[in-house]
Design a protein around this motif. Structure first.
Motif, mmCIF file in Angstrom:
data_model
loop_
_atom_site.group_PDB
_atom_site.id
_atom_site.type_symbol
_atom_site.label_atom_id
_atom_site.label_comp_id
_atom_site.label_asym_id
_atom_site.label_seq_id
_atom_site.Cartn_x
_atom_site.Cartn_y
_atom_site.Cartn_z
ATOM 1 N N VAL A 140 0.664 -1.130 -0.076
ATOM 2 C CA VAL A 140 0.047 -0.036 -0.047
ATOM 3 C C VAL A 140 0.863 1.220 -0.135
ATOM 4 O O VAL A 140 0.749 2.296 -0.971
ATOM 5 N N LEU A 141 1.667 1.388 0.945
ATOM 6 C CA LEU A 141 2.635 2.507 0.962
ATOM 7 C C LEU A 141 3.401 2.682 -0.020
ATOM 8 O O LEU A 141 3.568 3.776 -1.025
ATOM 9 N N HIS A 142 4.044 1.679 -0.784
ATOM 10 C CA HIS A 142 4.806 1.814 -2.187
ATOM 11 C C HIS A 142 3.744 2.094 -3.172
ATOM 12 O O HIS A 142 4.365 3.056 -3.948
ATOM 13 N N GLU A 143 2.629 1.658 -3.308
ATOM 14 C CA GLU A 143 1.831 1.799 -4.403
ATOM 15 C C GLU A 143 1.138 3.477 -4.305
ATOM 16 O O GLU A 143 1.385 4.251 -5.223
ATOM 17 N N ALA A 144 0.955 3.900 -3.043
ATOM 18 C CA ALA A 144 0.535 5.302 -2.822
ATOM 19 C C ALA A 144 1.523 6.219 -3.274
ATOM 20 O O ALA A 144 1.528 7.283 -3.927
ATOM 21 N N CYS A 145 2.942 5.816 -2.766
ATOM 22 C CA CYS A 145 3.901 6.854 -3.094
ATOM 23 C C CYS A 145 4.347 6.755 -4.716
ATOM 24 O O CYS A 145 4.598 7.914 -5.190
ATOM 25 N N ARG A 146 4.282 5.767 -5.269
ATOM 26 C CA ARG A 146 4.477 5.479 -6.628
ATOM 27 C C ARG A 146 3.587 6.335 -7.540
ATOM 28 O O ARG A 146 3.796 7.172 -8.393
ATOM 29 N N GLN A 147 2.049 6.146 -7.106
ATOM 30 C CA GLN A 147 1.197 7.018 -7.775
ATOM 31 C C GLN A 147 1.387 8.456 -7.448
ATOM 32 O O GLN A 147 1.131 9.299 -8.562
ATOM 33 N N HIS A 148 1.801 8.734 -6.364
ATOM 34 C CA HIS A 148 1.906 10.337 -6.137
ATOM 35 C C HIS A 148 2.915 10.911 -7.139
ATOM 36 O O HIS A 148 2.717 11.897 -7.843
ATOM 37 N N SER A 149 4.028 10.212 -7.142
ATOM 38 C CA SER A 149 5.106 10.582 -8.214
ATOM 39 C C SER A 149 4.685 10.599 -9.506
ATOM 40 O O SER A 149 4.894 11.522 -10.296
ATOM 41 N N GLU A 150 3.809 9.492 -9.889
ATOM 42 C CA GLU A 150 3.276 9.613 -11.175
ATOM 43 C C GLU A 150 2.295 10.811 -11.523
ATOM 44 O O GLU A 150 2.517 11.382 -12.489
ATOM 45 N N TRP A 151 1.353 11.131 -10.525
ATOM 46 C CA TRP A 151 0.553 12.324 -10.644
ATOM 47 C C TRP A 151 1.542 13.466 -10.945
ATOM 48 O O TRP A 151 0.838 14.486 -11.573
ATOM 49 N N VAL A 152 2.494 13.610 -10.189
ATOM 50 C CA VAL A 152 3.464 14.715 -10.460
ATOM 51 C C VAL A 152 3.794 14.806 -11.660
ATOM 52 O O VAL A 152 3.856 16.071 -12.322
ATOM 53 N N ARG A 153 4.353 13.838 -12.190
ATOM 54 C CA ARG A 153 5.031 13.756 -13.521
ATOM 55 C C ARG A 153 3.849 14.083 -14.610
ATOM 56 O O ARG A 153 3.940 14.742 -15.558
ATOM 57 N N GLN A 154 2.542 13.564 -14.211
ATOM 58 C CA GLN A 154 1.561 14.023 -15.457
ATOM 59 C C GLN A 154 0.986 15.284 -15.126
ATOM 60 O O GLN A 154 0.042 16.177 -15.848
ATOM 61 N N GLY A 155 1.404 16.254 -14.189
ATOM 62 C CA GLY A 155 1.502 17.666 -14.012
ATOM 63 C C GLY A 155 0.157 18.101 -12.981
ATOM 64 O O GLY A 155 -0.125 19.186 -12.735
ATOM 65 N N LEU A 156 -0.281 17.230 -12.087
ATOM 66 C CA LEU A 156 -1.164 17.407 -11.192
ATOM 67 C C LEU A 156 -0.255 18.344 -9.971
ATOM 68 O O LEU A 156 0.904 17.780 -9.734
ATOM 69 N N PRO A 157 -1.121 18.966 -9.495
ATOM 70 C CA PRO A 157 -0.216 19.681 -8.216
ATOM 71 C C PRO A 157 -0.014 18.775 -7.185
ATOM 72 O O PRO A 157 -0.329 17.662 -7.144
ATOM 73 N N ARG A 158 1.024 18.965 -6.325
ATOM 74 C CA ARG A 158 1.455 18.188 -5.442
ATOM 75 C C ARG A 158 0.416 18.303 -4.266
ATOM 76 O O ARG A 158 0.294 19.173 -3.493
ATOM 77 N N LEU A 159 -0.144 17.093 -4.062
ATOM 78 C CA LEU A 159 -1.143 16.797 -2.811
ATOM 79 C C LEU A 159 -0.284 15.927 -1.919
ATOM 80 O O LEU A 159 0.489 15.144 -2.014
ATOM 81 N N ARG A 160 -0.878 16.276 -0.531
ATOM 82 C CA ARG A 160 -0.475 15.339 0.686
ATOM 83 C C ARG A 160 -1.229 14.090 0.430
ATOM 84 O O ARG A 160 -2.507 14.061 -0.030
ATOM 85 N N ILE A 161 -0.430 13.105 0.684
ATOM 86 C CA ILE A 161 -1.140 11.766 0.399
ATOM 87 C C ILE A 161 -1.196 10.889 1.817
ATOM 88 O O ILE A 161 0.065 10.587 2.391
ATOM 89 N N ALA A 162 -2.172 10.638 2.319
ATOM 90 C CA ALA A 162 -2.461 9.899 3.606
ATOM 91 C C ALA A 162 -2.376 8.347 3.311
ATOM 92 O O ALA A 162 -3.251 7.926 2.510
ATOM 93 N N VAL A 163 -1.640 7.773 3.980
ATOM 94 C CA VAL A 163 -1.708 6.146 4.014
ATOM 95 C C VAL A 163 -1.811 5.677 5.619
ATOM 96 O O VAL A 163 -1.447 6.174 6.342
ATOM 97 N N ASN A 164 -2.870 4.863 5.390
ATOM 98 C CA ASN A 164 -3.235 4.106 6.780
ATOM 99 C C ASN A 164 -2.122 3.009 7.044
ATOM 100 O O ASN A 164 -1.672 2.132 6.272
ATOM 101 N N VAL A 165 -1.848 3.097 8.466
ATOM 102 C CA VAL A 165 -0.771 2.248 8.774
ATOM 103 C C VAL A 165 -1.288 1.368 9.938
ATOM 104 O O VAL A 165 -1.688 1.865 10.937
ATOM 105 N N SER A 166 -1.198 0.081 9.777
ATOM 106 C CA SER A 166 -1.885 -1.001 10.982
ATOM 107 C C SER A 166 -1.014 -0.814 11.952
ATOM 108 O O SER A 166 0.490 -0.719 11.693
ATOM 109 N N ASP A 167 -1.460 -1.044 13.243
ATOM 110 C CA ASP A 167 -0.446 -1.003 14.288
ATOM 111 C C ASP A 167 0.509 -2.238 14.381
ATOM 112 O O ASP A 167 1.511 -1.770 14.685
ATOM 113 N N ILE A 168 0.041 -3.486 13.671
ATOM 114 C CA ILE A 168 1.165 -4.502 13.657
ATOM 115 C C ILE A 168 2.106 -3.933 12.734
ATOM 116 O O ILE A 168 3.394 -4.336 12.983
ATOM 117 N N GLN A 169 1.945 -3.243 11.542
ATOM 118 C CA GLN A 169 3.109 -2.889 10.840
ATOM 119 C C GLN A 169 3.835 -1.786 11.271
ATOM 120 O O GLN A 169 5.050 -1.971 11.210
#
Ligand code: C2E
Ligand code: MG
Ligand code: MG
Length: 616
Positions: A414-443
């Motif tokens: 999840v974390l990898h995919e969210a970060c990858r997607q963020h970078s891709e959006w930035v490449r596509q010209g979308l403004p930089r948005l904060r990207i929130a990722v849920n983290v389980s206690d166990i993780q």
């Protein structure tokens, strides 16, 4: 992070009874047994008495086998036994030869003399070391060196055998760690309860009890901590029931309770509810305060099943139902659970393959800054596209992923995919948005978590200042010292931190000041119809006011209606997230969605706008 696992809103006070003690078992009581309990009194013989007088004593008293010999101060100096006297006086003329001698001349001078407080274990060792002859003669017992009585070898042997039998019984029937009955004795007691209930036509209840997230505590805080936790847990369970009922440990963190002679079925529910309250009082273990919860499944005889095996299955199914619905609670068995248990088992197996089969994806839900009317962030929310069942909600599969440990690879993905997607959006010209990722206690508690986050940042080349990790209140409550250390490490990379579903756990706002947290996400249960529920409005107002004074930013979750939004705005909450603006959207639709906004990324009129096309 699992919003589903937190249900209680109660504030719990620390319980001063520290509960460090182990459960007393019959063995530990036996270990304190001393020779006193083997002792009987035999009239001592003064060392100056003549042999003939001693012989007469033995002739008169046929039961006398061994007698102690004492000096003037009542201190034992030897021992005379019937065998020794017979050996001397049996020979011809022996009486004439020896009758005038003093007993001190013919007595055994190396008797075993033990203090009255000597333990039976020590006495057994002394005897073995002194030679088995002493088993026949017996032992002299003294108190402050003075003679007080004797014990026979026969008595010692009897005592040891009896204790061995008890020990073997205990080993076979009781759990060695917690001292409560084990699976074998449980089965026996269950059968007894069953037979008695049939005879008396009274109901009995079987309750399956499972500690929530025990595996996670054990893995992160160590096995000896886990052991101590189980001991305290068993103690709390035992204290919640009557002496005639049974608590047993089946293994790991699985316990069962048998409640007999129920006059009414509701009594089982009362006990279950009391257990939940008792268990979640904070505990102090190894100088660490910890709060745990348990999930309980209740099945009643004969209401739910009239066979022993059937009851076991049904109590187990009810317990799993609780686990799946957020843990920390109890459920009475219902037929619906049979199906859901089968489903759960197959889901667990299928979830294991979902990651490799590309069945997981992330949806993104916008977060809106109210005063600027801008979309400033998104929350990544996991979705499972099951090949047969279609889209499955994280509410259903995150608890399964947590129980099975699959949350670790899934969370990393999840974390990898969210970060990858963020970078891709930035490449596509979308403004930089904060990207929130849920983290389980166990993780979060996993040893390599920080290293994993760092590696993902490197691999995806995301600017870490745009990552926000959402943690639960229970993360910060379980192990504050380690938590703060990890949070500080994450902060040093520039990552933002948010507490998700705030208000549903046990932490207080002031507690959060000690943590390097940036944002509070006010749980949606407070937002729902806030304009009509004065208590919710008061809570939200207080959270916003206190959070503001502590320099924390606030976001309200689950805003669905204009009325809710207006109310939130009135209380000066900075940000909102909810269906009113948008449902979570698949990644490939998010770009279009964002471009539908005005050019500067703001809503044309967020307050008057109808919901943006919905998609789940
Ligand atoms: P959460 O982190 O509190 O996420 C917000 C949940 O509320 C999401 O449910 C979202 O779809 C839902 N929601 C947002 N706005 C509204 C609204 O206006 N009304 C209503 N009724 N609901 C709204 P979702 O996506 O089903 O996720 C449920 C929970 O599952 C999340 O709660 C989170 O605890 C967990 N979860 C989701 N994705 C992940 C993940 O990648 N990792 C972990 N560990 N947990 C996740
Ligand atoms: Mg969240
Ligand atoms: Mg939430």
């Amino acid at each position: 992070m699992n919003a589903l696992t937190r249900t209680t809103k109660e504030k719990v006070l620390f319980d001063p009874d520290l509960e460090r003690g182990y459960i007393n078992c019959s063995l530990s009581q036996n270990q304190s047994a001393t020779v006193k309990q083997l002792m009987h009194f035999v009239e001592p013989i003064p060392v100056q008495l003549r042999c003939l007088d001693v012989l007469n004593l033995f002739i008169e008293d046929k039961t006398l086998f061994t007698a102690p010999i004492i000096d003037d101060n009542n201190v034992p100096v030897g021992l005379i036994d019937r065998g020794r006297l017979t050996e001397i006086f049996f020979k011809p003329y022996a009486r004439d030869l020896h009758h005038k001698k003093l007993i001190g001349e013919i007595m055994t001078t190396d008797p075993v003399i033990v203090d009255i407080n000597t333990s039976i274990d020590d006495l057994a060792n002394i005897t073995i070391n002194a030679g088995m002859r002493h088993m026949a003669n017996g032992f002299i017992i003294v108190e402050s060196s003075a003679y007080v009585g004797m014990a026979t070898g026969h008595k010692l042997l009897e005592e040891i055998t009896q204790r061995k039998q008890q020990e073997l019984y205990f080993l076979a029937h009781y759990d060695q760690l917690t001292g409560v009955p084990n699976r074998l004795l449980f089965k026996d007691r269950l059968l007894q309860a069953y037979q008695q209930a049939k005879r008396s036509e009274k109901a009995f209840a079987l309750i399956f009890v499972d500690l929530d997230r025990f595996k996670h505590v054990n893995d992160t805080l160590g096995h000896s901590f886990g052991d101590q936790l189980l001991i305290n847990f068993a103690k709390r369970l035992t204290s919640s029931i009557r002496g005639s009922d049974t608590v047993a440990r089946l293994g790991g963190d699985e316990f069962v309770i048998i409640l007999q002679n129920l006059s009414e079925a509701g009594h089982a529910e009362q006990v279950a509810s009391a257990i939940i309250d008792t268990v979640r009082r904070p505990m102090l273990i190894c100088e660490r305060e910890i709060q745990i919860t348990a999930s309980l499944g209740v099945a009643l005889f004969p209401l739910h099943d009239d066979t022993v095996d059937g009851l076991i299955k049904k109590a187990d199914a009810a317990m799993y139902e609780v686990k799946e619905n957020g843990r920390n609670g109890y459920a009475l068995y219902s037929e619906r659970y049979d199906h859901s248990q089968i489903q759960r088992l197959s889901l667990e197996a299928e979830l294991g393959m979902a990651l490799n089969n590309n069945e997981l994806s992330l949806f993104y839900q916008p977060q809106v800054h109210l005063s600027s009317n801008q979309v400033i962030g998104v929350e990544a929310l996991l979705r499972w596209h099951h090949p047969e069942q279609g889209l499955i909600s994280p509410a259903q599969f995150i608890p399964i992923a947590e129980e099975s440990g699959l949350i670790i690879p899934i969370g990393e993905w999840v974390l990898h995919e969210a970060c990858r997607q963020h970078s891709e959006w930035v490449r596509q010209g979308l403004p930089r948005l904060r990207i929130a990722v849920n983290v389980s206690d166990i993780q979060f508690r996993q040893k390599g978590f920080f290293a994993c986050v760092k590696k993902i940042i490197g691999d995806t080349r995301i600017d870490p200042n745009y990552i926000e990790l959402e943690l639960t209140e229970s993360v910060v409550m379980t192990d504050p010292i380690q938590t703060v250390a990890t949070l500080n490490e994450l902060k040093s990379l520039g990552i933002k931190l948010a507490i998700d579903d705030f208000g549903t756990g046990h932490s207080s706002l002031s507690y959060l000041t000690r943590l390097p947290v940036d944002r509070i996400k006010i749980d949606q249960s407070f937002i729902r119809n806030i304009q009509e529920v004065p208590a919710n409005e008061a809570i939200v107002r207080a959270i916003i006011a206190m959070g503001g004074s502590l320099g924390l930013e606030m976001i309200a979750e689950g805003v669905e209606t204009l009325a809710e939004l207006e109310c939130i705005k009135r209380h000066l909450c900075q940000e909102v997230q909810g269906y009113y603006f948008s449902r979570p959207i698949p990644a490939d639709e998010f770009k279009d969605w964002h471009q539908n906004l005005t050019q500067d990324g703001s809503y044309r009129s967020a307050l008057d706008m109808p919901c943006v096309p919905l998609c789940q």
